[in-house]
Design an enzyme around this catalytic site. Structure first.
Site, short mmCIF file in Angstrom:
data_model
loop_
_atom_site.label_atom_id
_atom_site.label_comp_id
_atom_site.label_asym_id
_atom_site.label_seq_id
_atom_site.Cartn_x
_atom_site.Cartn_y
_atom_site.Cartn_z
N CYS A 68 0.73 -1.09 0.05
CA CYS A 68 -0.04 -0.09 -0.06
C CYS A 68 1.05 1.30 0.06
O CYS A 68 2.17 1.06 0.19
CB CYS A 68 -0.93 0.20 1.16
SG CYS A 68 -0.41 0.38 2.83
N ASP A 125 -8.54 3.26 1.92
CA ASP A 125 -7.45 3.83 2.52
C ASP A 125 -7.92 4.53 3.73
O ASP A 125 -8.31 5.50 3.86
CB ASP A 125 -6.44 4.70 1.72
CG ASP A 125 -5.34 4.92 2.57
OD1 ASP A 125 -4.94 4.67 3.62
OD2 ASP A 125 -3.99 5.51 2.02
N ARG A 151 -2.95 -0.27 5.30
CA ARG A 151 -3.58 -1.57 4.56
C ARG A 151 -2.65 -2.85 4.45
O ARG A 151 -2.80 -3.80 4.65
CB ARG A 151 -4.13 -1.19 3.30
CG ARG A 151 -5.24 -0.19 3.30
CD ARG A 151 -5.59 0.43 2.05
NE ARG A 151 -4.55 1.21 1.80
CZ ARG A 151 -4.47 1.65 0.37
NH1 ARG A 151 -5.62 1.47 -0.49
NH2 ARG A 151 -3.55 2.43 0.14
#
Length: 150
Positions: free
Chosen positions: A12, A122, A18
């Site tokens: 990520c 996100d 994440r």
């Protein structure tokens, strides 16, 4: 995948929300199923290198039984394409960053983490930390089940 334990990289943007959650979820899922799996995480961005995952993400992960306090952000690099059997991007932008970084002639598969092809939201921007943990855990279970069935 190699004959040894599959080696997977989660990616990520900053490697603080994440992808470390996916790393922790995959490790937990593999352990629960007695599956040997090597998992790491990284990000194309360098802003958080050496830092632990976001405190809000660690708290949400802890509520779900995932340990992430020991993880530290690192930046993904061309060498990762030879170290891992498969790379999973949390969103299409991360996937494009990875493809731009891919060494010429390298065939390591780069997948979107979600089977449905959608981005993992996100939580750094959305604040949906608990929801992302739930989503990531479900996808981790799917990935582990797929590997175990091979």
């Amino acid at each position: 995948m190699s004959a040894a334990a599959p080696r997977l990289l989660m990616v990520c943007l900053g490697n603080i929300c994440r992808s470390p959650t996916a790393e922790a979820a995959l490790r937990a899922e593999a352990s629960a199923h007695g599956l040997a799996l090597e998992v790491d995480s990284a990000g194309p961005g360098c802003w958080h290198v050496g830092n632990p995952p976001d405190a809000r993400m660690r708290a949400a992960a802890a509520r779900a039984g995932l340990a992430m306090d020991h993880l530290r952000a690192r930046q993904v690099g061309p060498r990762d394409f030879t170290r891992f059997d498969a790379i999973y991007a949390m969103d299409a932008s991360n996937r494009a960053d990875l493809e731009a970084l891919r060494p010429s002639g390298n065939a390591t598969p780069v997948h979107l983490f979600r089977a449905d092809g959608l981005d993992v939201p996100d939580p750094y921007y959305t604040g949906t930390f608990d929801e992302v943990v739930t989503l990531v855990r479900g996808e981790a279970a799917r990935i582990v089940a797929d590997i175990a069935s091979r």
